[in-house]
Design an enzyme around this catalytic site. Sequence first.
Site, PDB file in Angstrom:
ATOM      1  CG  ASP A   8      -2.189   0.786   1.022  1.00 22.92           C
ATOM      2  OD1 ASP A   8      -2.497   1.119  -0.125  1.00 22.92           O
ATOM      3  OD2 ASP A   8      -2.881   1.061   2.023  1.00 22.92           O
ATOM      4  CG  HIS A 199      -5.916  -0.770   5.500  1.00 16.41           C
ATOM      5  ND1 HIS A 199      -4.737  -1.358   5.085  1.00 16.41           N
ATOM      6  CD2 HIS A 199      -6.068   0.328   4.709  1.00 16.41           C
ATOM      7  CE1 HIS A 199      -4.215  -0.653   4.092  1.00 16.41           C
ATOM      8  NE2 HIS A 199      -4.998   0.378   3.844  1.00 16.41           N
ATOM      9  CG  HIS A 201      -5.124   5.259   4.094  1.00 16.27           C
ATOM     10  ND1 HIS A 201      -4.055   5.452   3.249  1.00 16.27           N
ATOM     11  CD2 HIS A 201      -5.533   3.986   3.874  1.00 16.27           C
ATOM     12  CE1 HIS A 201      -3.846   4.350   2.543  1.00 16.27           C
ATOM     13  NE2 HIS A 201      -4.728   3.436   2.905  1.00 16.27           N
ATOM     14  CB  CYS A 232      -6.025   6.909  -1.372  1.00 20.47           C
ATOM     15  SG  CYS A 232      -7.426   6.158  -2.238  1.00 20.47           S
TER      16      CYS A 232
END
Length: 268
Positions: A8, A199, A201, A232
């Site tokens: 990621d 998860h 951000h 992202c």
Amino acid sequence: MVEVGPRDGLQNESVLLSTSQKLEFIGRVIDAGARRVEAASFVNPKLVPQMADAEAVAAGLPRREGVTFIGLVLNKRGALRALEAGMDELGAVCAASDGFAIRNQGMTSDASLAMCCEVVRLAREHARRAQITISTAFGCPFDGEVDPSRVVEMARLAAGAGPVEIAIADTIGVASPGEVSRLVESVAAAIRPLPVRVHFHNTRNTGLANVWTAVQAGAKIVDASLGGIGGCPFTPRATGNVPTEDVAYMLERSGYQTGLDLDSLVVS
Ligand code: ZN
């Protein structure tokens, strides 16, 4: 904890690392104590050039006792590639919103969930582990608000396929601790005894608060990326994942054992 920096993180950085640089990165996070590493995604190299060398990364992975390497997949084709490449575990991704599922995976939310269940079955046929991540679980950059009951229902259906865990992902970094607490508790209750993975951000600097809240609410596995790298592709100014070193510091100081060595993480 799952180290997602090599996937990621790097996937969303503009700088392209060579295969050997990626392998060195992976080796260092393992030296620092990481035992589950999301090492690559098996996606269309035309769309995600940072992951074009997924097979080469898989072939060069530093194999150590007790270390599991995860290959992220968005469809059956990717799953077959990851199995062929010898990944220990498949990370199948679906989306809670049609807008994101269609843009990211070319299928509806329902179809992405069905695909994930098929990927888990495929992995089990090959005697590999598989896990399902529900992305945009807290909000979608295209559809806006996501109904938490939709996420809980998806988690319940996903659990039926036999994955090792269900992850809920705040793909764009909009979640607040109150929402995290409620959703983790609801998903945990729906998939018991399967564990919940989270998860986050850090787009709005709520990432660490969300991790803490999730753990208090019963989440057993936490994703993080070394240095908080990443972003992202659909939220241009979004910052990265929650930083591994900060999550490890917070949890260790609070009495949890992460298995990570903070000094090694910081010099990595
Ligand atoms: Zn992410």
